[in-house]
Design an enzyme around this catalytic site. Structure first.
Site, PDB file in Angstrom:
ATOM      1  N   ASP A   1      -6.300   0.278  -3.905  1.00 40.01           N
ATOM      2  CA  ASP A   1      -4.527   0.564  -4.147  1.00 40.01           C
ATOM      3  C   ASP A   1      -4.298  -1.071  -4.967  1.00 40.01           C
ATOM      4  OD1 ASP A   1      -5.509  -0.420  -2.214  1.00 40.01           O
ATOM      5  OD2 ASP A   1      -3.534  -0.005  -0.728  1.00 40.01           O
ATOM      6  N   HIS A   2      -4.704  -2.211  -4.856  1.00 40.54           N
ATOM      7  CA  HIS A   2      -4.472  -3.609  -4.464  1.00 40.54           C
ATOM      8  C   HIS A   2      -5.688  -4.633  -4.597  1.00 40.54           C
ATOM      9  CE1 HIS A   2      -3.951  -4.948  -1.302  1.00 40.54           C
ATOM     10  NE2 HIS A   2      -2.730  -3.252  -0.500  1.00 40.54           N
TER      11      HIS A   2
ATOM     12  N   HIS B   1      -1.265  -9.840  -1.077  1.00 40.67           N
ATOM     13  CA  HIS B   1      -2.346  -8.946  -1.405  1.00 40.67           C
ATOM     14  C   HIS B   1      -1.874 -10.019  -2.814  1.00 40.67           C
ATOM     15  CE1 HIS B   1      -0.674  -5.269   0.213  1.00 40.67           C
ATOM     16  NE2 HIS B   1      -2.275  -5.641   0.561  1.00 40.67           N
TER      17      HIS B   1
ATOM     18  N   SER C   1       0.843  -1.391   0.267  1.00 44.44           N
ATOM     19  CA  SER C   1      -0.285  -0.090  -0.094  1.00 44.44           C
ATOM     20  C   SER C   1       0.565   1.231  -0.410  1.00 44.44           C
ATOM     21  CB  SER C   1      -0.976   0.231   1.250  1.00 44.44           C
ATOM     22  OG  SER C   1      -1.711  -1.167   1.167  1.00 44.44           O
TER      23      SER C   1
ATOM     24  N   ASP D   1      -8.958  -4.080   3.736  1.00 46.74           N
ATOM     25  CA  ASP D   1      -7.523  -5.190   3.995  1.00 46.74           C
ATOM     26  C   ASP D   1      -7.361  -5.243   5.000  1.00 46.74           C
ATOM     27  OD1 ASP D   1      -4.354  -5.063   2.538  1.00 46.74           O
ATOM     28  OD2 ASP D   1      -4.290  -4.417   3.715  1.00 46.74           O
TER      29      ASP D   1
ATOM     30  N   GLU E   1     -10.277   6.801   2.399  1.00 48.02           N
ATOM     31  CA  GLU E   1      -9.356   4.920   2.626  1.00 48.02           C
ATOM     32  C   GLU E   1     -10.467   4.710   3.097  1.00 48.02           C
ATOM     33  OE1 GLU E   1      -5.767   2.849   3.378  1.00 48.02           O
ATOM     34  OE2 GLU E   1      -6.589   4.550   4.815  1.00 48.02           O
TER      35      GLU E   1
ATOM     36  N   HIS F   1      -0.910   5.672   7.987  1.00 47.21           N
ATOM     37  CA  HIS F   1      -0.798   4.273   7.536  1.00 47.21           C
ATOM     38  C   HIS F   1      -0.177   4.457   6.419  1.00 47.21           C
ATOM     39  CE1 HIS F   1      -2.243   0.283   6.847  1.00 47.21           C
ATOM     40  NE2 HIS F   1      -1.120   0.040   7.609  1.00 47.21           N
TER      41      HIS F   1
ATOM     42  N   GLU G   1      -9.459   7.657  25.706  1.00 46.45           N
ATOM     43  CA  GLU G   1     -10.508   7.170  25.226  1.00 46.45           C
ATOM     44  C   GLU G   1     -10.304   6.250  26.232  1.00 46.45           C
ATOM     45  OE1 GLU G   1     -13.511   5.634  21.741  1.00 46.45           O
ATOM     46  OE2 GLU G   1     -11.667   5.836  21.993  1.00 46.45           O
TER      47      GLU G   1
ATOM     48  N   SER H   1      -1.330   3.948   3.218  1.00 50.72           N
ATOM     49  CA  SER H   1      -2.121   4.802   2.029  1.00 50.72           C
ATOM     50  C   SER H   1      -2.491   6.559   2.534  1.00 50.72           C
ATOM     51  CB  SER H   1      -3.492   4.423   2.112  1.00 50.72           C
ATOM     52  OG  SER H   1      -3.568   2.654   1.102  1.00 50.72           O
TER      53      SER H   1
END
Length: 470
Positions: free
Chosen positions: A356-357, A431, A90, A315, A311, A151, A214, A153
């Site tokens: 992306d893939h 992937h 990614s 995945d 996004e 991350h 949290e 992406s």
């Protein structure tokens, strides 16, 4: 239905589609706004299965269902390989479709001249994303993701990093720090003036042992930074009209006309490091639909327009071999696409949906029309055991018991945590290398056609909005 048994049903359906196609006219003007939806891991087989699943959630047989993203009139295929890999990751793909340059795997915002893990090769090999270029032109920009915003992406939208894993300084080798490289979270705050940032990854933004708001009783969610920086506080102090929230209540309280910058870190009921939007396991507060709507309402106040990257982390479900989780994420992304379409106009907004893939995910087995997408094939396999329509080429679903393959049950296969069987045992499913679809509507959407290299996506978007280098 009986109507489907007559040729007239299909002939009339085709006539309607022909009429729509003949009326289609390219919108050959500058795009004021661009929204790029990216389904991480959303290959064609995932889209097809998600279409069926969404239809079945609505009470239909599923096959005839149409996803919102499938109504976008222009379509291309994108080749996803990176310079160094036939099957990509990614980070390399993110650099391609956001920065317009094919690159190596596992690195962000760097050309192929950079070397993985070698900080010094960063300098002079940086490539800027379309998000960064849109901001330089005065547009508002935003990132929405159901994973950590550091991350691979989303990271490609703002970072230049010789490793996609350098989330915070605590994740970096001493050599890289000594040579002057900065972690991805640091770059999120310093590289580009991003107006809206909604996603996970809170722990990478605060000093080590800082209690999470949290989950204050869970030390695993504490801050991780060794440099003592509170990047959230720094971001807030540097932006006039900036707000920070960490749950849906806080996000909903932000009035659209009172804020120019919004950061929502791990606004979820799940974990501070990742964020998942699915309705399946309750971590939907807020969903990707909620976040997309909030981002658009804030960004569209800019008279010069905006660029928004959205996004959904399909995945992670695939990597764990849990198809139901992956398909629910794809359905949620489709709902976000539909909501964005209601909030924008194709006359001034270019909307692009891609992946992306792909993954080694498939469904088959001669299943009958209307069969649950998670169901069993009608005939047993050669080993005289049942098998699910959905299977993985590799992954954690591989299982041999008492010398044979265990038979799945329909009840078990419908569970959200069920792992579909895989042919090759791996800790995580991988992937795959086939092309991914690119769908588009709005100004210059007709530029998306044929089979293209993945980096073409960034160039077509830049051309549509008259951004550098166009």
């Amino acid at each position: 239905p009986d109507a489907e048994k007559t040729p007239g049903y299909w002939n009339e359906s085709a006539r309607r589609r022909l009429k729509s196609a003949l009326a289609l006219q390219p919108v050959a003007q500058r795009a004021k706004n661009i929204i790029l939806f990216m389904g991480d891991g959303m290959g064609l087989s995932t889209m097809s299965a998600a279409r069926i699943y969404k239809g079945q959630l609505s009470g239909g047989s599923g096959e005839e269902n149409i996803l919102a993203m499938e109504t976008l009139p222009y379509l291309a295929l994108a080749k996803t390989y990176t310079i160094d890999r036939q099957v990509p990751d990614s980070a390399g793909t993110g650099t391609a479709y956001l920065c317009g340059v094919k690159a190596n795997a596992k690195m962000l915002g760097l050309s192929g001249a950079a070397v993985y893990g070698k900080c010094r090769t960063t300098f002079g090999n940086e490539v800027d994303s379309i998000l960064h270029r849109a901001r330089l032109e005065g547009k508002s920009v935003g990132i929405v993701t159901t994973t950590r915003v550091q991350h691979a992406s989303p990271g490609a939208a703002y970072a230049h990093s010789a490793s996609r894993s350098w989330y915070a300084d605590a994740n970096m080798p001493k050599e890289a720090l000594r040579d002057g490289c900065k972690d991805i979270a640091y770059q999120l705050v310093h590289n580009t003036d991003i107006n809206v940032i909604l996603g996970g990854g809170r722990m990478y933004m605060t000093p080590k042992r800082t209690a999470d708001p949290e989950y204050p009783e869970d030390p695993a969610q504490n801050g991780t930074r060794k440099d003592g920086l509170d990047l959230i506080a720094k971001w807030l102090s540097a932006k006039q009209g900036a707000h920070y929230v960490w749950d849906k209540k806080g996000m909903d309280a932000v009035e659209d006309d009172s804020v120019s910058h919004l950061m929502g870190k791990s606004i979820t009921a799940c974990t501070a490091s990742n964020l998942f939007s699915s309705l399946l396991w309750g971590c939907w507060d807020p969903s990707i639909v909620d976040m997309t709507e909030k981002a658009i309402r804030i960004l569209r106040r800019n008279p010069k327009g905006f660029f928004l990257f959205v996004e959904d982390e399909i995945d992670h479900g695939h990597h764990s071999g849990r198809a139901k989780q992956a398909l629910m994420e794809a359905v949620m992304l489709d709902r976000a696409v539909a909501r964005a379409g209601e909030l924008t106009s194709p006359s001034d907004t270019l909307t692009v949906v891609t992946a992306d893939h792909s993954h080694v995910f498939t469904f088959g087995g001669n299943t009958l029309r209307g069969t649950s997408i998670f169901g069993l094939a009608p005939k047993k396999a050669k080993d005289k055991q049942a098998y699910t329509s959905i299977l993985y080429g590799n992954g954690p679903g591989y299982s041999i018991r008492n010398g044979g393959r265990p038979a799945p049950s329909l009840h078990a296969a419908e569970d959200k945590d069920y792992r579909q069987q895989a042919a090759v045992p791996l800790e995580a499913e991988t992937h795959s290398g086939e092309d991914v679809v690119v769908l588009a509507k709005g100004p210059m959407a007709h530029l998306f056609h044929g089979v293209q290299e993945q980096h073409y996506i960034a160039h077509a978007m830049a051309y549509a909005a008259c951004l550098e280098p166009y």
